[in-house]
Scaffold this motif. Structure first.
Motif, short mmCIF file in Angstrom:
data_model
loop_
_atom_site.label_atom_id
_atom_site.label_comp_id
_atom_site.label_asym_id
_atom_site.label_seq_id
_atom_site.Cartn_x
_atom_site.Cartn_y
_atom_site.Cartn_z
N HIS A 192 0.97 -1.20 0.02
CA HIS A 192 0.06 0.04 0.03
C HIS A 192 0.98 1.20 -0.20
N MET A 193 1.94 1.18 0.91
CA MET A 193 2.63 2.43 1.06
C MET A 193 3.33 2.67 -0.27
N SER A 194 3.87 1.59 -0.82
CA SER A 194 4.65 1.64 -2.17
C SER A 194 3.97 2.48 -3.38
N LYS A 195 2.72 1.98 -3.23
CA LYS A 195 1.75 2.57 -4.21
C LYS A 195 1.42 3.89 -4.11
N ILE A 196 1.25 4.44 -2.78
CA ILE A 196 1.19 5.74 -2.01
C ILE A 196 2.19 6.59 -2.67
N TYR A 197 3.47 6.09 -2.56
CA TYR A 197 4.61 6.64 -2.86
C TYR A 197 4.86 7.03 -4.39
N ASN A 198 4.57 5.98 -5.11
CA ASN A 198 4.52 5.98 -6.58
C ASN A 198 3.55 7.14 -6.97
N GLU A 199 2.32 7.17 -6.60
CA GLU A 199 1.40 8.17 -6.88
C GLU A 199 1.75 9.44 -6.57
N LEU A 200 2.41 9.54 -5.38
CA LEU A 200 2.81 10.97 -5.00
C LEU A 200 3.80 11.44 -5.78
N TYR A 201 4.79 10.57 -6.35
CA TYR A 201 5.93 10.95 -7.39
C TYR A 201 5.35 11.62 -8.30
N GLU A 202 4.22 10.66 -8.96
CA GLU A 202 3.83 11.28 -10.17
C GLU A 202 2.73 12.54 -9.98
N LYS A 203 2.32 12.70 -8.99
CA LYS A 203 1.46 13.75 -8.66
C LYS A 203 2.28 15.27 -8.70
N ILE A 204 3.44 14.98 -8.08
CA ILE A 204 4.45 16.18 -8.00
C ILE A 204 5.08 16.29 -9.37
N SER A 205 5.57 15.46 -10.15
CA SER A 205 5.93 15.62 -11.28
C SER A 205 6.42 14.18 -12.15
N PRO A 206 5.87 14.00 -13.27
CA PRO A 206 6.04 12.68 -13.81
C PRO A 206 7.65 12.15 -13.75
N GLY A 207 7.99 11.01 -13.28
CA GLY A 207 9.22 10.54 -13.34
C GLY A 207 10.24 11.11 -12.05
N SER A 208 9.70 11.82 -11.33
CA SER A 208 10.30 12.70 -10.30
C SER A 208 11.02 11.58 -9.36
N GLY A 209 10.33 10.11 -9.22
CA GLY A 209 11.02 9.30 -8.48
C GLY A 209 12.41 9.05 -8.91
N ASN A 210 12.64 9.16 -10.15
CA ASN A 210 14.02 8.82 -10.62
C ASN A 210 15.12 9.80 -10.04
N VAL A 211 14.52 11.15 -9.67
CA VAL A 211 15.48 12.21 -9.23
C VAL A 211 15.86 12.01 -7.74
N ASP A 212 14.75 11.66 -7.16
CA ASP A 212 14.99 11.32 -5.55
C ASP A 212 15.66 10.05 -5.47
N LYS A 213 17.11 10.07 -5.61
CA LYS A 213 17.94 8.88 -5.66
C LYS A 213 17.86 8.09 -4.12
N SER A 214 17.96 8.97 -3.23
CA SER A 214 17.99 8.30 -1.74
C SER A 214 16.60 8.42 -1.09
N ARG A 215 15.66 8.71 -1.78
CA ARG A 215 14.25 8.65 -1.49
C ARG A 215 13.96 9.46 -0.16
N MET A 216 14.39 10.86 -0.17
CA MET A 216 13.97 11.75 0.82
C MET A 216 12.40 11.82 1.00
N LEU A 217 11.84 11.86 -0.17
CA LEU A 217 10.35 11.74 -0.02
C LEU A 217 9.81 10.73 0.84
N VAL A 218 10.46 9.56 0.78
CA VAL A 218 9.85 8.69 1.71
C VAL A 218 10.06 8.76 3.13
N ASN A 219 11.36 9.34 3.39
CA ASN A 219 11.82 9.52 4.86
C ASN A 219 10.56 10.83 5.32
N VAL A 220 10.11 11.64 4.40
CA VAL A 220 9.11 12.80 4.75
C VAL A 220 7.80 12.16 5.09
N ALA A 221 7.42 11.30 4.21
CA ALA A 221 6.13 10.58 4.28
C ALA A 221 6.09 9.67 5.69
#
Length: 380
Positions: free
Chosen positions: A7-36
């Motif tokens: 469930h959380m992996s799905k939420i993270y992917n949706e969040l990355y796409e909502k911010i900017s398509p492909g932005s998950g590839n930019v966040d190499k150390s997953r700071m977004l996940v740390n914040v979430a």
């Protein structure tokens, strides 16, 4: 547990796409996940620090005040604690962002030395000076020289988990400082409030993540236009405003500036003229603790900004936290941290690395042997 991870992996992917398509590839150390996972970190910290009262058994309780020493990401926890206790505690809290311990601090005060790495030169100098003056000390760190020389000098250490960027360890620093304060002052209830807030934040996290990105569209738009944010808040939201400024600096690698109200109305307000409309925009952080006399000042400021075509953004905590100071502070930190990371990703910037700070630390290490200078007799 497995379904929760999916469930959380799905939420993270949706969040990355909502911010900017492909932005998950930019966040190499997953700071977004740390914040979430901010609420989870708070709850984990509460469980980790249940032994703090026993750890601090020898620390005196009859103190004149608490001095908190820290820099950068290790400073924010002290500012947060000051906001929490500013109008409720009779015990003064002094913050030191410097290499020098004020002369008035003597053995009747308590020093809390906070350094995530344990190697922050400024904090080590304050720590060393406190040792010489026989001042009671508590260290909050994940290791380094601060832990080494705390253990050598029988200074209690409240340990932070390793592996974080200092700014990302804020939930643990906040919980550690509240635990220490509750233990020293006997002001029970701080940790209970923290626990209730964290549980609520965790239960409503998915909605909060998506809503925050939606609510921040105007903020992102101004950043993408090349405007620089000038951020304002007031007590008890000073820690939130300053934290947001530093998170934008470190995560998004952009300039952002902060000043608290009402002070800003006595000087900085003069800079808001028509000529500033293509350079800056104002961000005001507000909450239920806003007094009528502060509202009056902010209303004037907003009208003045609008008259000069200055974009203005307001950020407020979720209404369900109204009247609960700790909850409002944590909710705002959580959501503004997310906005700072999302800003980085929209700018196609990896939020985690802080290359210039790393270069500075290496430069200092090359020219300053702080261990040799401060602890010459204790080195093996």
């Amino acid at each position: 547990m497995f379904l929760a991870i999916i469930h959380m992996s799905k939420i993270y992917n949706e969040l990355y796409e909502k911010i900017s398509p492909g932005s998950g590839n930019v966040d190499k150390s997953r700071m977004l996940v740390n914040v979430a996972t901010f609420p989870d970190s708070l709850l984990h910290a509460l469980g980790a620090y249940f032994r703090v009262p026993k750890l601090l058994e020898k620390i005196p309780r009859d103190i004149k005040g608490i001095v908190i020493s820290g820099m950068g990401g290790s400073f924010i926890g002290g500012l947060f604690l000051q906001d929490v206790l500013y109008d409720t505690s009779n015990l003064p809290i002094f913050l030191v962002r410097d290499s020098i311990l004020p002369q008035f601090v003597d053995s009747s005060y308590l020093l809390i030395a906070v350094s995530y790495s344990g190697n922050t030169e400024e904090t080590l100098r304050v720590f060393g000076e406190a040792l010489q003056r026989k001042i009671p000390i508590i260290s909050v760190t994940s290791g380094g020289l601060l832990q080494k020389y705390s253990e050598k000098n029988s200074v209690p250490v409240v340990s932070l988990p390793q592996g974080f960027q200092p700014r990302a360890a804020f939930p643990y620093m906040a919980a550690a400082l509240l635990s220490i304060t509750e233990t020293i002052t006997g002001d029970v209830g701080l940790l209970k409030q923290l626990s209730e807030c964290a549980e609520n934040m965790k239960a409503t996290r998915d909605e909060a993540l998506m809503k925050t990105i939606e609510d921040a569209k105007d903020f992102f738009s101004n950043i993408e236009k090349g405007l620089t944010p000038l951020i304002y808040s007031y007590r008890p939201y000073i820690s939130v405003g300053y934290r947001f400024k530093t998170q934008l600096n470190e995560n998004a690698k952009i300039h952002a500036f902060y000043l608290d109200l009402p002070e800003a109305n006595h000087n900085e307000i003069m800079g808001w003229r028509q000529e500033a409309s293509d350079k800056f925009f104002a961000t005001i952080i507000r909450g239920s603790q806003e007094q009528y006399y502060m509202t009056t000042r902010i209303e004037f400021l907003i009208k003045h900004l609008e008259a000069n075509n200055i974009p203005t953004i307001n950020f407020l905590p979720e209404p369900r936290y109204s009247g609960k100071k700790i909850c409002e502070l944590l909710d705002l930190v959580f959501r503004l941290d997310l906005i700072s990371v999302a800003t980085a990703l929209k700018l196609k910037t990896d939020p985690t690395p802080v290359d210039t700070i790393t270069k500075l630390k290496k430069h200092l290490e090359k020219h300053i042997d702080v261990e040799k200078e401060l602890f010459p007799q204790e080195r093996p």
